[in-house]
Motif scaffolding. Structure first.
Motif, mmCIF file in Angstrom:
data_model
loop_
_atom_site.group_PDB
_atom_site.id
_atom_site.type_symbol
_atom_site.label_atom_id
_atom_site.label_comp_id
_atom_site.label_asym_id
_atom_site.label_seq_id
_atom_site.Cartn_x
_atom_site.Cartn_y
_atom_site.Cartn_z
ATOM 1 N N THR A 64 0.833 -1.206 0.000
ATOM 2 C CA THR A 64 0.000 0.000 0.000
ATOM 3 C C THR A 64 0.864 1.251 0.000
ATOM 4 N N ARG A 65 1.878 1.290 0.856
ATOM 5 C CA ARG A 65 2.762 2.456 0.911
ATOM 6 C C ARG A 65 3.582 2.603 -0.361
ATOM 7 N N THR A 66 3.918 1.488 -0.989
ATOM 8 C CA THR A 66 4.650 1.559 -2.259
ATOM 9 C C THR A 66 3.804 2.251 -3.321
ATOM 10 N N GLY A 67 2.523 1.954 -3.360
ATOM 11 C CA GLY A 67 1.633 2.646 -4.282
ATOM 12 C C GLY A 67 1.441 4.103 -3.915
ATOM 13 N N GLN A 68 1.327 4.389 -2.651
ATOM 14 C CA GLN A 68 1.060 5.759 -2.214
ATOM 15 C C GLN A 68 2.221 6.706 -2.505
ATOM 16 N N ILE A 69 3.463 6.214 -2.466
ATOM 17 C CA ILE A 69 4.622 7.074 -2.693
ATOM 18 C C ILE A 69 4.915 7.258 -4.184
ATOM 19 N N SER A 70 4.299 6.441 -5.024
ATOM 20 C CA SER A 70 4.535 6.515 -6.464
ATOM 21 C C SER A 70 3.732 7.663 -7.073
ATOM 22 N N ASP A 71 4.317 8.307 -8.084
ATOM 23 C CA ASP A 71 3.614 9.360 -8.828
ATOM 24 C C ASP A 71 4.169 9.396 -10.241
ATOM 25 N N ASP A 72 3.911 10.489 -10.984
ATOM 26 C CA ASP A 72 4.337 10.531 -12.382
ATOM 27 C C ASP A 72 5.844 10.692 -12.532
ATOM 28 N N LYS A 73 6.570 10.947 -11.450
ATOM 29 C CA LYS A 73 8.021 11.063 -11.503
ATOM 30 C C LYS A 73 8.737 9.946 -10.743
ATOM 31 N N ARG A 74 8.014 9.246 -9.898
ATOM 32 C CA ARG A 74 8.644 8.206 -9.089
ATOM 33 C C ARG A 74 7.830 6.926 -9.161
ATOM 34 N N GLU A 75 8.459 5.854 -9.643
ATOM 35 C CA GLU A 75 7.790 4.564 -9.792
ATOM 36 C C GLU A 75 8.387 3.575 -8.791
ATOM 37 N N GLU A 76 7.840 3.577 -7.566
ATOM 38 C CA GLU A 76 8.388 2.740 -6.512
ATOM 39 C C GLU A 76 8.202 1.251 -6.804
ATOM 40 N N TYR A 196 25.187 6.417 -8.059
ATOM 41 C CA TYR A 196 24.268 7.008 -7.086
ATOM 42 C C TYR A 196 23.524 5.927 -6.314
ATOM 43 N N ALA A 197 22.936 6.352 -5.216
ATOM 44 C CA ALA A 197 22.082 5.479 -4.420
ATOM 45 C C ALA A 197 20.672 5.522 -4.970
ATOM 46 N N ILE A 198 20.013 4.371 -5.051
ATOM 47 C CA ILE A 198 18.599 4.375 -5.389
ATOM 48 C C ILE A 198 17.844 5.103 -4.281
ATOM 49 N N PRO A 199 16.637 5.584 -4.529
ATOM 50 C CA PRO A 199 15.880 6.262 -3.469
ATOM 51 C C PRO A 199 15.695 5.350 -2.258
ATOM 52 N N MET A 200 16.154 5.811 -1.129
ATOM 53 C CA MET A 200 16.132 4.987 0.085
ATOM 54 C C MET A 200 15.141 5.505 1.118
ATOM 55 N N ASP A 201 14.327 6.499 0.737
ATOM 56 C CA ASP A 201 13.405 7.122 1.680
ATOM 57 C C ASP A 201 12.006 6.533 1.613
ATOM 58 N N GLY A 202 11.855 5.385 0.940
ATOM 59 C CA GLY A 202 10.536 4.781 0.794
ATOM 60 C C GLY A 202 10.525 3.329 1.208
ATOM 61 N N PRO A 203 9.463 2.616 0.858
ATOM 62 C CA PRO A 203 9.333 1.203 1.241
ATOM 63 C C PRO A 203 10.460 0.319 0.727
ATOM 64 N N VAL A 204 10.947 0.579 -0.489
ATOM 65 C CA VAL A 204 12.053 -0.233 -1.013
ATOM 66 C C VAL A 204 13.302 -0.020 -0.163
ATOM 67 N N GLY A 205 13.572 1.226 0.208
ATOM 68 C CA GLY A 205 14.716 1.517 1.058
ATOM 69 C C GLY A 205 14.641 0.797 2.388
ATOM 70 N N GLU A 206 13.440 0.691 2.934
ATOM 71 C CA GLU A 206 13.262 -0.031 4.197
ATOM 72 C C GLU A 206 13.728 -1.479 4.058
ATOM 73 N N LEU A 207 13.356 -2.117 2.947
ATOM 74 C CA LEU A 207 13.773 -3.504 2.735
ATOM 75 C C LEU A 207 15.288 -3.612 2.598
ATOM 76 N N ILE A 208 15.879 -2.707 1.814
ATOM 77 C CA ILE A 208 17.327 -2.741 1.609
ATOM 78 C C ILE A 208 18.057 -2.559 2.933
ATOM 79 N N HIS A 209 17.571 -1.656 3.772
ATOM 80 C CA HIS A 209 18.224 -1.397 5.059
ATOM 81 C C HIS A 209 18.206 -2.631 5.968
ATOM 82 N N ALA A 210 17.302 -3.546 5.709
ATOM 83 C CA ALA A 210 17.219 -4.759 6.530
ATOM 84 C C ALA A 210 18.200 -5.833 6.066
#
Length: 300
Positions: A64-76, A196-210
């Motif tokens: 749900t949060r992955t969808g909510q953070i996505s927009d026309d510039k960011r495809e989480e 560069y680092a992929i965006p780490m401020d969203g749900p995907v970043g949470e998984l990577i940090h684990a």
């Protein structure tokens, strides 16, 4: 007379077969194939891991949060597919090209449609600070025939590793469309990209940090080419010697796509002009495969 029916009892042992049976009723055969396979594999995953209700609810909330953070510039969701290796697997299954053809890689989450068109040697950096980089070569077919008027959509990160979607800018930045000339030659001017680092401020970043997974991408420039009569190509060019080539978080690096960025002194440049400061040169020939010559995704 009243007829009564006994409901079919669904158990842990039978629920997969019942669900597959229902989804097999999809009107389109391919849709039925995809959905029944999805059900089987999802149920197998739940059984193999003994998935708990709390874990599944956490996964639903993550989606749900992955969808909510996505927009026309960011495809989480694209980013999630990339870091799980699924994007690259699908790319490779669907681009089984002949030896010698330029290999495909992932699209990535930062593509934006309708980039501005520039002429031969046009500068897509347009004032963005960085070391000038000229990328040039020939677009040709597998048999060596030059391909004229081949359009290439090009985009990249800046010298700090950022795309415009990550910055407070509204216009297209470090992206443009180019076309090859009658002899197949192309030339573009940009600046040297940075890993560069992929965006780490969203749900995907949470998984990577684990995990202990690197979240870095090596320096590269994206290309998307669609030429009538040829297989479409989405690919990158990676800087030889760049950091993270062996640990690219989206699994996109191929040896055939690693290119030297050669340091040049001030003087003539491949676009026919000149530079009064040192610049970098990357030379690469894109080799396209004629449509229908490759192995299809079903292996036939």
């Amino acid at each position: 007379m009243t007829h009564s029916t006994t409901p079919r009892t669904v158990t842990e042992e039978t629920i997969t077969d019942v669900a597959v049976e229902r989804w097999a009723t999809a009107h389109d055969p391919r849709t039925a194939e995809l959905l029944t396979a999805l059900v089987r594999h999802l149920h197998a995953f739940a059984r193999e891991t003994q998935l708990t209700e709390a874990e599944w609810m956490a996964a639903i909330r993550w989606l749900t949060r992955t969808g909510q953070i996505s927009d026309d510039k960011r495809e989480e969701f694209i980013l999630a597919s990339d870091v799980l290796g699924l994007s690259m697997l699908v790319v490779q299954q669907n681009n089984r090209l002949s030896e010698g053809a330029t290999p495909a890689t992932v699209l990535g989450p930062f593509f934006i449609d309708e980039s501005p068109s520039l002429g031969f040697g046009g500068d897509m950096s347009d004032g963005v600070e960085g070391t000038p980089l000229f990328v040039h070569g020939v677009v040709r077919s597998l048999d060596g025939t030059p391909i004229a008027d081949a359009e290439m959509d090009v985009w990249q990160a800046d010298a700090e590793g950022a795309y415009e979607s990550q910055l407070d800018v509204d216009e297209a930045r470090l992206r443009a469309k180019y076309r090859s000339r009658d002899d197949g030659s192309y030339c573009l001017r940009t600046i040297a990209p940075k890993g560069y680092a992929i965006p780490m401020d969203g749900p995907v970043g949470e998984l990577i940090h684990a995990t202990d997974i690197s979240w870095m991408r090596p320096a590269h420039v994206h290309f998307w080419m669609e030429v009538p009569g040829y297989e479409p190509l989405i690919t990158h060019l990676f800087q030889d010697g760049a950091q993270y080539l062996d640990t690219d978080v989206v699994y996109g690096v191929k040896s055939e796509l690693i290119v030297s960025f050669v340091e040049r002194d001030p003087g003539p440049t491949p676009d026919g002009g000149s530079s009064d400061i040192p610049w970098l040169e990357a030379e690469y020939d894109f080799v396209l495969q004629a449509a229908g010559q490759g192995e299809r995704s079903d292996g036939k």
